[in-house]
Scaffold this motif. Structure first.
Motif, short mmCIF file in Angstrom:
data_model
loop_
_atom_site.label_atom_id
_atom_site.label_comp_id
_atom_site.label_asym_id
_atom_site.label_seq_id
_atom_site.Cartn_x
_atom_site.Cartn_y
_atom_site.Cartn_z
N ALA A 33 126.24 11.12 36.27
CA ALA A 33 127.05 11.34 37.61
C ALA A 33 126.61 12.41 38.26
N ALA A 34 125.91 13.35 37.58
CA ALA A 34 125.20 14.48 38.24
C ALA A 34 123.51 14.10 38.61
N GLY A 35 123.28 12.97 38.42
CA GLY A 35 121.92 12.57 38.65
C GLY A 35 120.95 13.25 37.82
N ARG A 36 121.11 13.46 36.71
CA ARG A 36 120.28 14.13 35.81
C ARG A 36 119.84 12.83 34.70
N SER A 37 118.59 13.00 33.96
CA SER A 37 118.21 12.34 32.82
C SER A 37 118.95 12.54 31.73
N LEU A 38 119.13 11.35 30.80
CA LEU A 38 119.56 11.81 29.47
C LEU A 38 118.75 12.74 28.82
N GLU A 39 117.47 12.60 28.76
CA GLU A 39 116.42 13.72 28.00
C GLU A 39 116.83 14.84 28.54
N ALA A 40 116.90 15.29 29.77
CA ALA A 40 117.16 16.42 30.25
C ALA A 40 118.51 16.85 29.60
N LYS A 41 119.52 16.18 29.70
CA LYS A 41 120.83 16.47 29.43
C LYS A 41 120.86 16.75 27.62
N ALA A 42 120.02 15.88 27.12
CA ALA A 42 120.02 16.09 25.51
C ALA A 42 119.46 17.64 25.24
N GLU A 43 118.54 18.20 26.15
CA GLU A 43 118.15 19.63 25.72
C GLU A 43 119.38 20.55 25.64
N GLU A 44 120.41 20.33 26.34
CA GLU A 44 121.45 21.15 26.23
C GLU A 44 122.61 20.59 25.45
N SER A 45 122.58 19.40 24.93
CA SER A 45 123.74 18.91 24.46
C SER A 45 123.18 18.38 23.02
N PRO A 46 123.29 19.06 21.94
CA PRO A 46 122.97 18.80 20.55
C PRO A 46 123.51 17.20 20.27
N ALA A 47 124.94 17.14 20.54
CA ALA A 47 125.35 16.11 20.36
C ALA A 47 124.93 14.81 20.94
N LEU A 48 124.59 14.96 22.08
CA LEU A 48 123.77 13.95 22.77
C LEU A 48 122.31 13.63 22.26
N ALA A 49 121.35 14.67 21.99
CA ALA A 49 120.36 14.47 21.28
C ALA A 49 120.40 13.86 19.96
N THR A 50 121.54 13.80 19.11
CA THR A 50 121.69 13.39 17.73
C THR A 50 121.87 11.70 18.04
N ALA A 51 122.72 11.68 19.02
CA ALA A 51 123.21 10.23 19.33
C ALA A 51 121.85 9.29 19.83
N ILE A 52 121.01 10.03 20.42
CA ILE A 52 119.78 9.21 20.92
C ILE A 52 118.92 9.13 19.86
N ASP A 53 118.53 10.30 18.77
CA ASP A 53 117.72 10.12 17.77
C ASP A 53 118.52 8.90 16.90
N GLU A 54 119.66 8.82 16.97
CA GLU A 54 120.30 7.64 15.78
C GLU A 54 120.18 6.33 16.40
N TRP A 55 120.45 6.30 17.57
CA TRP A 55 120.50 4.73 18.27
C TRP A 55 119.63 4.70 19.41
N GLY A 56 118.96 5.69 19.72
CA GLY A 56 117.75 5.20 20.92
C GLY A 56 118.44 5.12 22.26
N THR A 57 117.50 4.34 23.18
CA THR A 57 118.21 4.27 24.54
C THR A 57 118.22 2.85 24.84
N GLU A 58 117.98 1.89 23.95
CA GLU A 58 117.89 0.44 24.46
C GLU A 58 119.01 -0.11 23.62
#
Ligand code: CAP
Ligand code: MG
Length: 422
Positions: A397-422
């Protein structure tokens, strides 16, 4: 003889009247039958004809349908089996406001006729009279603003997993963890209704208590989609309980419970001011075979007419389930149809935070995003899973990438590590 036969229901020069209901079918004629003969039989059997020639005379109003177009393929579904035909039905054939009666015509006996090897009701053009004989949604996508005060992002829902078997207390605690992690809605799974391990009324009361706690702690409105699906009288009883305990929504499994029951629930929900979340378990029995049955597009049209506020329409092929044309169906649910409110599409089925950008690129943000496994399967549990999904949606909604957001959200970083982005 004067009268009607199976051959009398085709007229390729017929120009449909504005009040006609026009249905698009794809048909595969049976061996030895031309597409014209089969189309005429479809129009006949779905309106006023049968296999035998019938005398007509006094005391008879002709409610016959007319097959008027063959093989135009406007749908562009060239890869599907069969030939596209269009049938126009006169307004007077139908009982206004009765979805069962309409479906007994346009999706009734014809689905099993020997004259066709297969037949699919692909689309309907609903005329004004028939459309406005139904109430349509009470709130539609306004639920986002009216209930949650949210305008710039999708609303988020989660369904506790495992689907069934959690005790009432655990179920409500899972809700608390998810709500405080950032989801807006707790949702029951389709096969959780009123079983001994988690009775309906206890679950309603305990979940709403946790909802209130979570709303107070987060300062955000929260709500609960409790599954009221049952026989109609019991369902109305449950709807009343939901209203008296102070919840905004009910969840109804609209295919398994049936459209007549949904119509009845819609009336009660209007009296009580409750929104309806429509789950669609069993829809694939009608719509999965591309050459036969009833398309999800038509099921969604029916759902909007009878008046659900939000409806599962798939995930544009992302996730775990086969989907039919999510984008086109969502567009139909939003387009103006004689002033009916719109329906909020719900994307669900195998979603996780890494899929959010691709999903929302396709659907836009005026949707509900629902994730079960993609929240509760998070390596650090439900609360972190909910935070990860909310972070992904907020980033979008803020026009930011997942990767940028993951740098400040450990929860999101873990989810991406676990399931990827596809
Ligand atoms: C999703 C879900 C929903 C499906 C229904 C499930 O769980 O709760 O019922 O989304 O399909 O039980 O599968 P997950 P649809 O998030 O764990 O996949 O939305 O296509 O009608
Ligand atoms: Mg489910």
């Amino acid at each position: 003889m004067a009268g009607i036969t199976y051959e009398d229901f085709i007229d390729l020069s017929y120009d449909p009247a504005a009040a006609d209901l026009v249905c698009t079918f794809r048909i595969e004629p049976a061996a030895g039958m031309t597409v014209e003969e089969a189309a005429s039989r479809v129009a006949s059997e779905s309106s006023n004809g049968t296999w035998a020639a019938l005398p007509t005379g006094e005391g008879f109003t002709d409610m016959g349908a007319t097959a008027f177009a063959i093989g135009d393929d406007e749908s562009g579904a060239a890869d599907s089996a069969g030939t596209e035909i269009k049938v126009a039905y006169p307004e007077g054939l139908f009982e206004p406001g009765s979805m069962p009666q309409i479906l007994s015509c346009i999706a009734g006996n014809i689905m099993g006729m020997k004259a066709v090897d297969s037949i699919r009701l692909a689309d309907c053009e609903w005329p004004e009279g028939l459309t406005t004989s139904f109430p349509g949604p009470q709130f539609g996508s306004d639920v986002r603003e009216e209930i949650f005060g949210v305008a710039d992002r999708p609303i988020l829902a989660t369904v506790p997993k495992p689907k069934v078997g959690l005790s009432t207390e655990t179920h409500a605690e899972v809700g608390y963890e998810a709500w405080t992690g950032g989801v807006d809605l707790l949702k029951d799974d389709e096969n959780l209704t009123d079983q001994a391990f988690n009775p309906f009324h206890d679950r309603l009361v305990e979940s709403l208590a946790q909802r209130d706690r979570a709303a107070e702690e987060t300062g955000e409105p929260k709500s609960y989609l409790i599954n009221v699906t049952a026989g109609t009288n019991e369902m109305l009883e449950r709807v009343d309980q939901v209203a008296s305990e102070g919840c905004e929504y009910v969840m109804v499994d609209v295919i398994t419970t049936g459209w007549a029951a949904v119509q009845t629930v819609r009336e009660r929900c209007e009296e009580l001011g409750l929104a309806i979340h429509a789950h669609r378990a069993m829809h694939a029995a009608f719509d999965r075979l591309s050459h036969h049955g009833v398309s999800m597009r038509v099921l969604a049209q029916i759902a909007r007419l009878v008046g659900v506020d939000q409806l599962h329409t798939g995930t544009v092929g992302l996730g775990k389930l086969a989907n039919e044309d999510t984008v086109g169906i969502n567009a139909w649910l939003r387009d103006d149809h004689y002033g009916l409110n719109d329906v909020l599409p719900v994307a669900s089925g195998g979603l996780h935070p890494g899929l959010v950008p691709d999903l929302l690129d396709a659907t836009g943000t005026n949707v509900c995003v629902q994730a079960g496994g993609g929240i509760h399967g998070h390596p650090h549990g439900t609360h972190e899973g909910a935070k990860a999904l909310r972070a992904a949606v907020d980033a979008y909604a803020a026009g930011r990438s997942l990767e940028a957001k993951a740098e400040e959200s450990p929860a999101l970083a873990t989810a991406i590590d676990e399931w990827g982005t596809e």
